[in-house]
Design a protein around this motif. Structure first.
Motif, PDB file in Angstrom:
ATOM      1  N   GLU A 278       0.831  -1.202   0.000  1.00  0.00           N
ATOM      2  CA  GLU A 278       0.000   0.000   0.000  1.00  0.00           C
ATOM      3  C   GLU A 278       0.863   1.250   0.000  1.00  0.00           C
ATOM      4  O   GLU A 278       0.541   2.245  -0.671  1.00  0.00           O
ATOM      5  CB  GLU A 278      -0.922  -0.004   1.214  1.00  0.00           C
ATOM      6  CG  GLU A 278      -1.791   1.241   1.361  1.00  0.00           C
ATOM      7  CD  GLU A 278      -2.772   1.455   0.212  1.00  0.00           C
ATOM      8  OE1 GLU A 278      -3.282   2.587   0.095  1.00  0.00           O
ATOM      9  OE2 GLU A 278      -3.018   0.515  -0.569  1.00  0.00           O
ATOM     10  N   ARG A 281       1.989   1.792  -3.529  1.00  0.00           N
ATOM     11  CA  ARG A 281       0.890   2.306  -4.349  1.00  0.00           C
ATOM     12  C   ARG A 281       0.676   3.800  -4.093  1.00  0.00           C
ATOM     13  O   ARG A 281       0.493   4.579  -5.028  1.00  0.00           O
ATOM     14  CB  ARG A 281      -0.386   1.515  -4.042  1.00  0.00           C
ATOM     15  CG  ARG A 281      -1.586   1.911  -4.895  1.00  0.00           C
ATOM     16  CD  ARG A 281      -2.724   0.920  -4.720  1.00  0.00           C
ATOM     17  NE  ARG A 281      -3.431   1.118  -3.474  1.00  0.00           N
ATOM     18  CZ  ARG A 281      -4.724   1.492  -3.394  1.00  0.00           C
ATOM     19  NH1 ARG A 281      -5.408   1.718  -4.495  1.00  0.00           N
ATOM     20  NH2 ARG A 281      -5.301   1.619  -2.223  1.00  0.00           N
ATOM     21  N   ARG A 282       0.732   4.191  -2.834  1.00  0.00           N
ATOM     22  CA  ARG A 282       0.529   5.596  -2.500  1.00  0.00           C
ATOM     23  C   ARG A 282       1.696   6.451  -3.000  1.00  0.00           C
ATOM     24  O   ARG A 282       1.499   7.595  -3.435  1.00  0.00           O
ATOM     25  CB  ARG A 282       0.326   5.757  -0.999  1.00  0.00           C
ATOM     26  CG  ARG A 282      -1.031   5.252  -0.538  1.00  0.00           C
ATOM     27  CD  ARG A 282      -1.396   5.618   0.880  1.00  0.00           C
ATOM     28  NE  ARG A 282      -2.802   5.326   1.121  1.00  0.00           N
ATOM     29  CZ  ARG A 282      -3.798   6.144   0.851  1.00  0.00           C
ATOM     30  NH1 ARG A 282      -3.533   7.342   0.348  1.00  0.00           N
ATOM     31  NH2 ARG A 282      -5.049   5.815   1.082  1.00  0.00           N
ATOM     32  N   ALA A 285       1.109   6.824  -6.803  1.00  0.00           N
ATOM     33  CA  ALA A 285      -0.009   7.743  -7.047  1.00  0.00           C
ATOM     34  C   ALA A 285       0.413   9.185  -6.768  1.00  0.00           C
ATOM     35  O   ALA A 285       0.033  10.111  -7.497  1.00  0.00           O
ATOM     36  CB  ALA A 285      -1.207   7.357  -6.191  1.00  0.00           C
ATOM     37  N   GLU A 305      -5.701  10.741  -4.219  1.00  0.00           N
ATOM     38  CA  GLU A 305      -6.749   9.797  -3.811  1.00  0.00           C
ATOM     39  C   GLU A 305      -7.459   9.227  -5.026  1.00  0.00           C
ATOM     40  O   GLU A 305      -7.790   8.039  -5.068  1.00  0.00           O
ATOM     41  CB  GLU A 305      -7.743  10.490  -2.877  1.00  0.00           C
ATOM     42  CG  GLU A 305      -7.148  10.954  -1.552  1.00  0.00           C
ATOM     43  CD  GLU A 305      -6.583   9.798  -0.730  1.00  0.00           C
ATOM     44  OE1 GLU A 305      -7.150   8.686  -0.788  1.00  0.00           O
ATOM     45  OE2 GLU A 305      -5.569  10.004  -0.027  1.00  0.00           O
ATOM     46  N   LEU A 308      -5.209   6.572  -6.914  1.00  0.00           N
ATOM     47  CA  LEU A 308      -4.905   5.319  -6.227  1.00  0.00           C
ATOM     48  C   LEU A 308      -5.526   4.113  -6.924  1.00  0.00           C
ATOM     49  O   LEU A 308      -4.920   3.033  -6.996  1.00  0.00           O
ATOM     50  CB  LEU A 308      -5.364   5.382  -4.766  1.00  0.00           C
ATOM     51  CG  LEU A 308      -4.468   6.153  -3.806  1.00  0.00           C
ATOM     52  CD1 LEU A 308      -5.162   6.309  -2.462  1.00  0.00           C
ATOM     53  CD2 LEU A 308      -3.134   5.430  -3.618  1.00  0.00           C
TER      54      LEU A 308
END
Length: 316
Positions: A278, A281-282, A285, A305, A308
């Motif tokens: 995670e 991924r953040r 993004a 957001e 994502l």
């Protein structure tokens, strides 16, 4: 949330503008200038603030540029720990050619440091770190600072119970890559060009980058290694895990601070206790959102957001 401390020893007062077209020998009429505090760790702290997190920022500042940079950081709500540096804080200029859609980046050198400047800065950083926290060492080192400073800081900060994230380049990165587990960072991030340089060849694809990153981990260079591959996203490798997160396909306005935004978003996720996949991924993004903004701006929280969902993380 765990404490986050960022470190910037060679900051810059960043100016960004645009012109219709860049051409030699003529006066180029620029658009209104945007001014931002710049430098690796500063941008990491700025990104963390934009994403709703908090961090403390150790910054080496000097002269009028340093005063202006400090004012901008305080206006952004970032807790500042000022270390007095020699000389005058440097500046940088980014100019976008609107006709070609290209960006030109001019980075002025920082003031040279002496041995006592380095010793004093190292003391400030270690004393400012909180046990159990995350420390981000990001950006270039000032002229006169030996590459050994980064592994030295890693060892001292880890002895204090900190987890260290390093995003550097040049001699400091090469020295870390030759390490054998002594004073190695917990997280080491590099871009594709830097990874190709370390590998001595072009890393052809995601699997190739993951193999290289994992080889560095197994040599004791870092506990985890991240390689950014531009539009392809980033790969992360530990001793036993390998992940890839794909970057979002977005319009590119400026690449300034995209890597720092990755580090800020990734570190904030770690500080909040998110799992590695995670956090990756953040980070991706965040970097994707950063290239959508103009000049020296970084990211918008709403863009991160939204992106994502289209920056999935998968095992390799």
């Amino acid at each position: 949330m765990r404490d986050i401390l960022t470190v910037t020893l060679n900051p810059a007062l960043d100016f960004a503008t645009s012109v219709d077209s860049v051409a030699p020998g003529v006066k180029l009429r620029c658009a209104p200038t945007r001014t931002d505090p710049g430098g690796g760790g500063i941008n990491v702290s700025r990104a963390i603030a934009l994403l709703g997190g908090t961090s403390r920022c150790v910054v080496a500042l000097a002269g009028r540029n340093g005063e202006a940079l400090a004012d901008l950081l305080r206006e952004a709500g970032i807790e500042l720990i000022v270390h007095k540096a020699p000389g005058e804080t440097r500046s940088s200029l980014s100019v976008r050619d609107e006709k070609r859609g290209e960006q030109y980046r001019f980075m002025l050198p920082g003031p040279p440091w002496g041995p006592m400047d380095v010793i004093a800065a190292e003391k400030t950083i270690v004393e400012s770190a909180q046990p159990g926290g995350l420390v981000v060492i990001s950006g270039t080192m000032p002229p006169g600072v030996l590459p050994q400073l980064v592994p030295d800081l890693c060892g001292k900060l880890q002895a204090k119970g900190c987890e260290v994230v390093v995003d550097t380049s040049g001699p400091s990165l090469h020295l870390l890559a030759r390490a054998n587990g002594t004073s190695a960072p917990d997280v080491l991030r590099m871009n594709q060009e830097e990874a190709d340089d370390l590998a001595g060849r072009k890393l052809l694809d995601i699997n190739d980058s993951a193999d290289f990153a994992q080889s560095l981990v197994r040599r004791g260079v870092a506990r985890m290694v991240i390689v950014a591959r531009g539009p392809e996203g980033s790969v992360l490798a530990t001793e036993g895990q390998r992940f890839h997160s794909r970057a979002a396909d977005v319009p590119v306005r400026s690449k300034v601070g995209a890597g720092d935004t990755f580090v800020g978003s990734f570190t904030l996720a770690l500080a909040r206790g998110e799992p590695l996949e995670e956090a990756l991924r953040r980070g991706v993004a965040g970097a994707s959102a950063a290239v959508m903004t103009e000049g020296t701006a970084l990211c918008r929280r709403e863009d991160v957001e939204r992106l994502l969902e289209i920056c999935p993380t998968a095992p390799i």
